[in-house]
Design an enzyme around this catalytic site. Structure first.
Site, mmCIF file in Angstrom:
data_model
loop_
_atom_site.group_PDB
_atom_site.id
_atom_site.type_symbol
_atom_site.label_atom_id
_atom_site.label_comp_id
_atom_site.label_asym_id
_atom_site.label_seq_id
_atom_site.Cartn_x
_atom_site.Cartn_y
_atom_site.Cartn_z
ATOM 1 N N THR A 76 0.830 -1.200 0.000
ATOM 2 C CA THR A 76 0.000 0.000 0.000
ATOM 3 C C THR A 76 0.870 1.258 0.000
ATOM 4 O O THR A 76 0.616 2.203 -0.757
ATOM 5 C CB THR A 76 -0.946 0.004 1.220
ATOM 6 N N ASN A 155 -5.887 -9.736 -7.158
ATOM 7 C CA ASN A 155 -6.005 -10.396 -5.864
ATOM 8 C C ASN A 155 -7.277 -11.227 -5.716
ATOM 9 O O ASN A 155 -7.307 -12.182 -4.968
ATOM 10 C CB ASN A 155 -5.925 -9.357 -4.743
ATOM 11 N N GLN A 183 0.547 -9.726 -5.817
ATOM 12 C CA GLN A 183 0.116 -11.125 -5.894
ATOM 13 C C GLN A 183 1.008 -11.947 -6.814
ATOM 14 O O GLN A 183 0.902 -13.177 -6.844
ATOM 15 C CB GLN A 183 -1.338 -11.206 -6.387
ATOM 16 N N SER A 203 4.979 -6.887 -1.610
ATOM 17 C CA SER A 203 4.899 -6.945 -0.164
ATOM 18 C C SER A 203 5.447 -8.263 0.380
ATOM 19 O O SER A 203 5.318 -9.303 -0.274
ATOM 20 C CB SER A 203 3.418 -6.810 0.202
ATOM 21 N N THR A 244 13.782 5.219 9.692
ATOM 22 C CA THR A 244 14.742 4.181 10.059
ATOM 23 C C THR A 244 14.330 2.853 9.449
ATOM 24 O O THR A 244 13.159 2.468 9.523
ATOM 25 C CB THR A 244 14.806 4.056 11.589
ATOM 26 N N CYS A 330 -21.699 -9.301 2.545
ATOM 27 C CA CYS A 330 -22.861 -9.107 3.402
ATOM 28 C C CYS A 330 -22.511 -8.451 4.727
ATOM 29 O O CYS A 330 -23.355 -7.855 5.364
ATOM 30 C CB CYS A 330 -23.544 -10.426 3.666
#
Lengths: 406, 138
Positions: A76, A155, A183, A203, A244, A330
């Site tokens: 992200t 994804n 992905q 990631s 850092t 839902c």
């Protein structure tokens, strides 16, 4: 061997960490705790050395130069840094970005932010198979276009975009190409040179590494790409990402990349065989549909709709024993089903009926056999109590009914 | 999200799943919800004309576990009640009994709507005026 429950089949959400990764990380929490930016003593040198080594491991997996790797907190952050960073850095060239409707929210919401800042964004639709239409993409390019942001693998449905064709179009028009490859990296061969990628985020925790660490690839040659930093501070990571360095996380990401590099080919083959077994087993049910391209798809993903049963109700039948996710939303306040599935042209009813299976390194054949059986039994049981299934079996056209929308 | 034991029991062992003959004049059928919204309930009542009591109730539901449990519970409650007593069933009674979480309250509303729609169908079939129902927010 006795089957251990619950079974984890939600590897697109996150992957368990490989024990080898944890082992590599551990010393960097305690005895090797140094700050990689401390240049004046051995603690700092040890940390810096570990970061340099990890940078090489990461770069090697994607065929990049280690200097082109910017460590981040995850995909992200990389999405934000790439899109906002390019938008600001290249403001004098233009303000138009092209992306697509099936992108992750981290890209879509960043693009919405860009629009608020006066930028223009084109959200390309996708075809029924989930792929962007290359002719549409090229048509969308204007003299103001500075960036094309299209993901590598999706994804939710696992569809792989035609990255090389997209980058060729971008190159032809002098536009930068950014891809969210969260992905894809570690699952299928990703080569930033051969693929023509200018910026790429991914990631650690989607590739059996730790959470809270990721990398942004930023090309240094042909062309030399720059992004405006989104965080001010000590000028770490060539000034593009202050803060850092997360040394244990980075060591873990490096190790995760090294393992993927060595094992990806075999693992991909094994998982695609298991995935196909799962898919074929479940497609033996009536009125089951695979969502998205079957041909251009990540080896470990299958998204399947079971018509006339609702996804969340379906999961409740086995979610004590199998961890999965559904395109039915839902539980969300909006009650809106998956925007990705809807973009593929699925009606809301089919989107509500979908399950996403994400296999991973630790998925076994016994788990797949169990899953086929448990999911099939629940689908059959719920159809027996579904009024829609009864109507379908009686030959009633559900679209001809005037439903009371609420 | 964790669900109550009662809810899970209704989901795993739903009561009164099935279909009544909707052509009979003493059977009322309510079909509410929409496939696009992710839940559809069909609830039916059969009224014993001699006693005026609901002698049977059946349901079929397309939806999440809470929707299935709400309709299963509703059919249990309907049996043995008069039509007027059935009208008094409130969605909040269902919420309380199944301990539905806030995001699932709409399932109980749908069950109440299904009861009322079934009663209305029964009334219309038997020459009684349709009841004006106040719409609840789903």
């Amino acid at each position: 061997m006795e089957l251990k429950l619950p079974i984890y089949l939600d590897n697109n959400a996150t992957t368990p960490m490989d024990p080898r990764v944890l082992e590599a990380m551990l010393p960097y929490f305690t005895e090797k705790f140094g700050n990689a930016a401390s240049r004046s003593h051995a603690f700092g040198w040890a940390a810096e050395e570990a970061v340099d080594y990890a940078r090489e491991q990461v770069a090697k997996l994607i065929n990049a130069d280690p200097k082109e790797i910017i460590f981040t907190s995850g995909a992200t952050e990389g999405d934000n840094l790439a899109i906002k960073g390019v938008f600001e850095m290249y403001a004098s060239k233009g303000n138009h970005i092209i992306t697509c409707v099936t992108e992750h929210k981290a890209v879509l919401d960043t693009c919405k932010h860009i629009e608020k800042q006066g930028g223009e964004v084109t959200y390309l639709p996708v075809q029924e198979n989930g792929l962007v239409d290359l002719a549409e993409l090229e048509k969308a390019i204007t003299s103001k276009t500075i960036l094309i942001a299209i993901m590598y693998g999706n994804n939710e449905v696992g569809v792989i975009q035609p990255v090389r064709e997209i980058s060729a179009i971008a190159r032809k028009h002098g536009v930068l190409f950014f891809t969210d490859a969260t992905q894809a990296v570690g699952k299928i061969p990703v080569d930033v040179l051969a693929d023509g990628i200018d910026l790429m985020t991914f990631s650690g925790h989607k590739m059996y590494g730790p959470k809270g660490v990721g990398a942004l690839y930023v090309r240094r040659k042909n062309p030399r790409v720059k992004v405006t930093a989104q965080m001010d501070g000590g000028g770490h990571e060539r000034g593009m990402r202050s803060g850092t360095l997360n040394v244990p996380g980075i060591v873990g990401l490096g190790k995760a990349c090294e393992i993927c590099m060595n094992e990806m080919e075999e693992e991909g083959k094994r998982l695609s065989i298991l995935r196909d077994k799962l898919q074929n087993g479940l497609m033996a049910l009536e009125e089951a549909y695979v969502n998205g391209s079957i041909e251009h798809r990540l080896p470990h993903v299958a998204n399947i709709s079971f018509k006339y049963v609702e996804g969340e109700g379906l999961m409740m039948g086995f979610n004590k024993n199998i961890a999965l996710s559904s395109g039915s939303a839902c539980t969300s306040a909006s009650l809106e089903p998956s925007y990705v599935l809807k973009a593929l042209g699925l009606g809301d009813d089919l989107a509500h009926s979908s399950l996403r299976f994400g296999l991973g390194r630790f998925t076994t054949e016994e788990q797949i056999d169990y899953t086929i059986k448990a999911v099939s039994e629940t689908v059959i049981k719920l159809r027996e109590m579904s009024p829609l299934w009864e109507m379908f079996k009686e030959g009633i056209d559900l679209n001809a009914i005037e439903w009371a929308h609420h | 999200m964790s669900y109550s034991e009662k809810l899970i029991d209704h989901y795993q062992h739903p009561k009164n799943v099935g279909t009544l003959d909707k052509s009979k004049t003493n059977v009322g059928t309510g079909l509410v919800g929409a496939p696009e919204c992710g839940d559809v309930m069909r609830l039916q009542i059969e009224v014993d004309e001699a006693t005026g009591l609901i002698s049977d109730a059946k349901f079929k539901t397309f939806g999440c576990g809470s929707a299935i449990a709400s309709s299963s519970l509703a059919t249990e409650w309907l049996k043995g009640k008069t039509v007027d007593q059935a009208l008094a069933i409130d969605n909040m009674d269902i919420v309380e009994e199944l301990n539905l979480p806030p995001v699932k309250i709409h399932c109980s509303v749908l069950a109440e709507d299904a009861i009322k729609a079934a009663i209305n169908d029964y009334r219309v079939k038997n020459g009684m005026p349709e009841l004006e129902l106040e719409g609840k927010k789903h």
